[in-house]
Motif scaffolding. Structure first.
Motif, PDB file in Angstrom:
ATOM      1  N   PRO A 138      18.476  37.869  25.520  1.00 49.47           N
ATOM      2  CA  PRO A 138      17.697  36.446  25.706  1.00 49.47           C
ATOM      3  C   PRO A 138      18.106  35.696  26.616  1.00 49.47           C
ATOM      4  O   PRO A 138      17.695  34.837  27.013  1.00 49.47           O
ATOM      5  N   CYS A 139      19.277  36.224  27.713  1.00 48.41           N
ATOM      6  CA  CYS A 139      19.776  35.590  28.796  1.00 48.41           C
ATOM      7  C   CYS A 139      18.998  35.519  29.924  1.00 48.41           C
ATOM      8  O   CYS A 139      18.963  34.372  30.737  1.00 48.41           O
ATOM      9  N   GLY A 140      17.849  36.254  30.062  1.00 52.53           N
ATOM     10  CA  GLY A 140      16.926  36.160  31.325  1.00 52.53           C
ATOM     11  C   GLY A 140      17.401  36.644  32.580  1.00 52.53           C
ATOM     12  O   GLY A 140      16.942  36.514  33.570  1.00 52.53           O
ATOM     13  N   CYS A 141      18.489  37.557  32.586  1.00 57.76           N
ATOM     14  CA  CYS A 141      19.016  37.815  33.858  1.00 57.76           C
ATOM     15  C   CYS A 141      18.170  39.049  34.234  1.00 57.76           C
ATOM     16  O   CYS A 141      17.394  39.716  33.719  1.00 57.76           O
ATOM     17  N   VAL A 142      18.308  38.908  35.453  1.00 57.04           N
ATOM     18  CA  VAL A 142      17.584  39.951  36.422  1.00 57.04           C
ATOM     19  C   VAL A 142      18.729  40.565  37.306  1.00 57.04           C
ATOM     20  O   VAL A 142      19.060  39.886  38.305  1.00 57.04           O
ATOM     21  N   TYR A 143      19.205  41.667  37.065  1.00 55.17           N
ATOM     22  CA  TYR A 143      20.221  42.237  37.795  1.00 55.17           C
ATOM     23  C   TYR A 143      19.666  42.803  39.090  1.00 55.17           C
ATOM     24  O   TYR A 143      18.706  43.548  39.364  1.00 55.17           O
ATOM     25  N   SER A 144      20.562  42.491  40.188  1.00 59.87           N
ATOM     26  CA  SER A 144      20.255  42.779  41.580  1.00 59.87           C
ATOM     27  C   SER A 144      20.507  44.188  41.861  1.00 59.87           C
ATOM     28  O   SER A 144      21.258  44.970  41.058  1.00 59.87           O
ATOM     29  N   TYR A 145      19.783  44.855  42.800  1.00 62.58           N
ATOM     30  CA  TYR A 145      20.054  46.366  43.298  1.00 62.58           C
ATOM     31  C   TYR A 145      21.694  46.500  43.352  1.00 62.58           C
ATOM     32  O   TYR A 145      22.015  47.570  42.846  1.00 62.58           O
ATOM     33  N   GLU A 146      22.462  45.752  44.078  1.00 60.90           N
ATOM     34  CA  GLU A 146      23.824  45.824  44.252  1.00 60.90           C
ATOM     35  C   GLU A 146      24.466  46.056  42.953  1.00 60.90           C
ATOM     36  O   GLU A 146      25.317  46.691  42.914  1.00 60.90           O
ATOM     37  N   HIS A 147      24.140  44.940  41.969  1.00 59.04           N
ATOM     38  CA  HIS A 147      24.955  45.144  40.902  1.00 59.04           C
ATOM     39  C   HIS A 147      24.802  46.445  40.083  1.00 59.04           C
ATOM     40  O   HIS A 147      25.622  47.154  39.481  1.00 59.04           O
ATOM     41  N   ASP A 157      10.263  44.500  31.903  1.00 63.60           N
ATOM     42  CA  ASP A 157      10.498  44.651  33.312  1.00 63.60           C
ATOM     43  C   ASP A 157       9.397  43.913  34.177  1.00 63.60           C
ATOM     44  O   ASP A 157       9.522  43.676  35.376  1.00 63.60           O
ATOM     45  N   HIS A 158       8.407  43.416  33.569  1.00 65.28           N
ATOM     46  CA  HIS A 158       7.139  42.747  33.913  1.00 65.28           C
ATOM     47  C   HIS A 158       7.303  41.297  33.916  1.00 65.28           C
ATOM     48  O   HIS A 158       6.697  40.363  34.435  1.00 65.28           O
ATOM     49  N   LEU A 159       8.350  40.759  33.051  1.00 64.52           N
ATOM     50  CA  LEU A 159       8.664  39.455  32.767  1.00 64.52           C
ATOM     51  C   LEU A 159      10.061  38.737  33.625  1.00 64.52           C
ATOM     52  O   LEU A 159      11.132  38.547  32.968  1.00 64.52           O
ATOM     53  N   THR A 160       9.975  38.794  34.840  1.00 69.14           N
ATOM     54  CA  THR A 160      11.048  38.128  35.730  1.00 69.14           C
ATOM     55  C   THR A 160      10.457  36.650  36.161  1.00 69.14           C
ATOM     56  O   THR A 160       9.400  36.627  36.644  1.00 69.14           O
ATOM     57  N   PHE A 161      11.716  35.750  36.061  1.00 68.61           N
ATOM     58  CA  PHE A 161      11.320  34.676  36.706  1.00 68.61           C
ATOM     59  C   PHE A 161      12.234  34.171  37.650  1.00 68.61           C
ATOM     60  O   PHE A 161      13.055  34.807  37.661  1.00 68.61           O
ATOM     61  N   GLY A 162      11.769  33.505  38.687  1.00 72.01           N
ATOM     62  CA  GLY A 162      12.777  32.963  39.707  1.00 72.01           C
ATOM     63  C   GLY A 162      12.346  33.961  40.746  1.00 72.01           C
ATOM     64  O   GLY A 162      11.255  34.532  41.073  1.00 72.01           O
ATOM     65  N   ASN A 163      13.256  34.102  41.899  1.00 71.89           N
ATOM     66  CA  ASN A 163      13.066  34.870  42.855  1.00 71.89           C
ATOM     67  C   ASN A 163      13.532  36.108  43.265  1.00 71.89           C
ATOM     68  O   ASN A 163      13.384  37.011  44.150  1.00 71.89           O
ATOM     69  N   LYS A 164      14.237  36.638  42.272  1.00 68.70           N
ATOM     70  CA  LYS A 164      14.952  38.024  41.920  1.00 68.70           C
ATOM     71  C   LYS A 164      13.854  38.868  41.486  1.00 68.70           C
ATOM     72  O   LYS A 164      13.300  39.008  40.488  1.00 68.70           O
ATOM     73  N   PRO A 165      13.824  39.866  42.221  1.00 65.76           N
ATOM     74  CA  PRO A 165      12.684  41.132  41.595  1.00 65.76           C
ATOM     75  C   PRO A 165      13.230  42.078  40.816  1.00 65.76           C
ATOM     76  O   PRO A 165      14.550  42.333  40.628  1.00 65.76           O
ATOM     77  N   PHE A 166      12.775  42.728  39.707  1.00 70.52           N
ATOM     78  CA  PHE A 166      13.098  43.430  38.929  1.00 70.52           C
ATOM     79  C   PHE A 166      13.513  44.768  39.770  1.00 70.52           C
ATOM     80  O   PHE A 166      12.737  45.017  40.346  1.00 70.52           O
ATOM     81  N   VAL A 167      14.449  45.433  39.412  1.00 74.02           N
ATOM     82  CA  VAL A 167      15.009  46.743  40.068  1.00 74.02           C
ATOM     83  C   VAL A 167      15.264  47.781  38.780  1.00 74.02           C
ATOM     84  O   VAL A 167      16.094  47.460  38.047  1.00 74.02           O
ATOM     85  N   PRO A 168      14.219  48.755  38.773  1.00 79.65           N
ATOM     86  CA  PRO A 168      14.417  49.695  37.757  1.00 79.65           C
ATOM     87  C   PRO A 168      15.577  50.452  38.097  1.00 79.65           C
ATOM     88  O   PRO A 168      16.170  50.749  38.949  1.00 79.65           O
TER      89      PRO A 168
END
Length: 156
Positions: free
Chosen positions: A90-99, A121-132
Protein backbone atom coordinates in the motif's frame (compact mmCIF):
# COMPACT_ATOMS: atom_id res chain seq x y z
CA UNK A 1 16.60 -7.53 -29.30
CA UNK A 2 15.83 -8.37 -25.68
CA UNK A 3 12.28 -9.37 -24.85
CA UNK A 4 10.89 -8.73 -21.37
CA UNK A 5 8.54 -11.70 -21.74
CA UNK A 6 10.24 -14.98 -22.42
CA UNK A 7 7.26 -17.15 -21.46
CA UNK A 8 3.69 -16.27 -20.55
CA UNK A 9 1.48 -18.50 -18.44
CA UNK A 10 -2.16 -17.79 -17.74
CA UNK A 11 -3.54 -18.41 -14.27
CA UNK A 12 -6.71 -17.45 -12.49
CA UNK A 13 -5.34 -14.11 -11.39
CA UNK A 14 -2.17 -13.06 -9.67
CA UNK A 15 -3.14 -14.96 -6.53
CA UNK A 16 -3.03 -18.32 -8.30
CA UNK A 17 0.27 -17.44 -9.94
CA UNK A 18 1.75 -16.67 -6.52
CA UNK A 19 0.30 -19.89 -5.10
CA UNK A 20 1.96 -21.89 -7.87
CA UNK A 21 5.32 -20.15 -7.44
CA UNK A 22 5.37 -20.69 -3.68
CA UNK A 23 4.30 -24.33 -4.07
CA UNK A 24 7.06 -24.96 -6.61
CA UNK A 25 9.68 -23.39 -4.34
CA UNK A 26 8.57 -25.23 -1.22
CA UNK A 27 10.96 -27.80 0.19
CA UNK A 28 12.01 -28.84 3.69
CA UNK A 29 13.68 -25.93 5.52
CA UNK A 30 13.23 -23.49 2.60
CA UNK A 31 12.47 -19.86 3.31
CA UNK A 32 11.24 -16.92 1.30
CA UNK A 33 11.84 -13.21 1.82
CA UNK A 34 8.79 -10.94 1.92
CA UNK A 35 8.59 -7.22 2.54
CA UNK A 36 7.47 -6.11 5.99
CA UNK A 37 4.80 -3.96 4.36
CA UNK A 38 3.29 -6.36 1.87
CA UNK A 39 0.33 -8.45 0.83
CA UNK A 40 -0.85 -10.70 3.71
CA UNK A 41 -2.06 -13.44 1.36
CA UNK A 42 1.54 -14.13 0.27
CA UNK A 43 2.55 -14.80 3.85
CA UNK A 44 -0.46 -17.03 4.47
CA UNK A 45 0.16 -19.07 1.34
CA UNK A 46 3.87 -19.42 2.14
CA UNK A 47 2.93 -20.79 5.57
CA UNK A 48 0.49 -23.22 3.96
CA UNK A 49 3.34 -24.46 1.77
CA UNK A 50 5.57 -24.83 4.87
CA UNK A 51 7.92 -22.08 3.74
CA UNK A 52 9.53 -20.09 6.51
CA UNK A 53 8.87 -16.39 5.99
CA UNK A 54 11.53 -13.78 6.69
CA UNK A 55 10.57 -10.11 6.47
CA UNK A 56 12.91 -7.55 4.98
CA UNK A 57 12.37 -3.86 5.64
CA UNK A 58 11.28 -1.07 3.37
CA UNK A 59 12.76 2.37 3.94
CA UNK A 60 10.09 5.10 4.18
CA UNK A 61 12.74 7.82 4.26
CA UNK A 62 13.95 6.58 0.84
CA UNK A 63 10.54 6.37 -0.83
CA UNK A 64 9.88 2.85 0.50
CA UNK A 65 12.88 1.34 -1.27
CA UNK A 66 13.91 -2.16 -0.27
CA UNK A 67 16.47 -2.25 2.53
CA UNK A 68 19.07 -4.31 0.73
CA UNK A 69 21.13 -4.72 3.90
CA UNK A 70 18.19 -6.41 5.64
CA UNK A 71 17.67 -8.69 2.61
CA UNK A 72 21.29 -9.78 2.75
CA UNK A 73 21.22 -10.23 6.54
CA UNK A 74 18.11 -12.42 6.39
CA UNK A 75 19.20 -14.60 3.49
CA UNK A 76 20.85 -17.93 4.13
CA UNK A 77 21.51 -21.21 2.30
CA UNK A 78 17.80 -22.10 2.63
CA UNK A 79 16.49 -18.92 1.01
CA UNK A 80 14.84 -19.68 -2.32
CA UNK A 81 13.35 -16.35 -3.38
CA UNK A 82 12.48 -12.80 -2.53
CA UNK A 83 9.10 -11.41 -3.38
CA UNK A 84 8.82 -7.74 -4.23
CA UNK A 85 5.73 -5.68 -4.97
CA UNK A 86 6.35 -3.15 -7.70
CA UNK A 87 4.69 -0.68 -7.77
CA UNK A 88 4.35 -1.11 -4.04
CA UNK A 89 0.99 -1.52 -2.41
CA UNK A 90 0.00 0.00 0.00
CA UNK A 91 2.98 2.37 0.07
CA UNK A 92 2.68 3.55 -3.53
CA UNK A 93 6.41 3.32 -4.18
CA UNK A 94 7.69 3.06 -7.73
CA UNK A 95 11.18 1.60 -7.81
CA UNK A 96 13.77 3.22 -10.05
CA UNK A 97 15.77 1.35 -12.66
CA UNK A 98 18.89 1.82 -10.53
CA UNK A 99 17.28 0.41 -7.39
CA UNK A 100 15.85 -2.63 -9.19
CA UNK A 101 19.25 -3.28 -10.75
CA UNK A 102 20.74 -3.35 -7.24
CA UNK A 103 17.98 -5.75 -6.15
CA UNK A 104 18.76 -8.04 -9.10
CA UNK A 105 22.50 -7.99 -8.44
CA UNK A 106 21.97 -8.77 -4.77
CA UNK A 107 19.59 -11.64 -5.62
CA UNK A 108 22.22 -13.03 -8.00
CA UNK A 109 24.88 -12.78 -5.28
CA UNK A 110 22.55 -14.60 -2.85
CA UNK A 111 21.59 -17.26 -5.43
CA UNK A 112 17.84 -16.61 -5.20
CA UNK A 113 15.14 -15.72 -7.69
CA UNK A 114 13.05 -12.56 -7.68
CA UNK A 115 9.28 -12.87 -7.82
CA UNK A 116 7.74 -9.54 -8.78
CA UNK A 117 4.09 -8.81 -8.06
CA UNK A 118 3.40 -6.19 -10.74
CA UNK A 119 -0.40 -6.09 -10.69
CA UNK A 120 -0.37 -2.31 -10.31
CA UNK A 121 2.11 -1.65 -13.13
CA UNK A 122 -0.34 0.72 -14.80
CA UNK A 123 -1.14 2.70 -11.63
CA UNK A 124 1.87 4.88 -11.00
CA UNK A 125 1.59 8.42 -9.73
CA UNK A 126 4.09 11.24 -9.92
CA UNK A 127 6.95 11.43 -12.35
CA UNK A 128 8.63 8.04 -11.76
CA UNK A 129 7.92 5.62 -14.60
CA UNK A 130 7.17 1.97 -13.89
CA UNK A 131 10.18 -0.26 -14.56
CA UNK A 132 9.39 -3.96 -15.13
CA UNK A 133 11.59 -6.23 -13.03
CA UNK A 134 11.81 -8.57 -16.03
CA UNK A 135 14.34 -6.17 -17.54
CA UNK A 136 16.86 -7.66 -15.12
CA UNK A 137 16.24 -11.26 -16.17
CA UNK A 138 19.69 -11.32 -17.75
CA UNK A 139 21.16 -10.80 -14.25
CA UNK A 140 18.94 -13.05 -12.13
CA UNK A 141 15.93 -15.30 -12.74
CA UNK A 142 12.76 -13.19 -12.50
CA UNK A 143 9.14 -14.27 -12.38
CA UNK A 144 6.79 -11.34 -12.86
CA UNK A 145 3.10 -11.76 -12.17
CA UNK A 146 0.30 -9.44 -13.15
CA UNK A 147 -3.44 -9.33 -13.44
CA UNK A 148 -5.92 -8.48 -16.14
CA UNK A 149 -8.57 -7.65 -13.57
CA UNK A 150 -6.65 -4.73 -12.06
CA UNK A 151 -5.81 -3.17 -15.42
CA UNK A 152 -9.21 -3.60 -17.05
CA UNK A 153 -11.39 -3.54 -13.93
CA UNK A 154 -12.88 -6.98 -14.54
CA UNK A 155 -12.87 -8.68 -11.12
CA UNK A 156 -13.98 -12.26 -10.60
Amino acid sequence: MFSVLDDVYMTIGCIQAMEIMLAVLSSPSANVLLSRVGYPYDEAWAALEHLEVCHFDLLPEKGWEIDLDSVEALSDENTVAMLIISPGNPCGCVYSYEHLEKVAKLAKKLGIIVIADEVYDHLTFGNKPFVPVGLFGMIVPVVAVGSISKRWIVPG
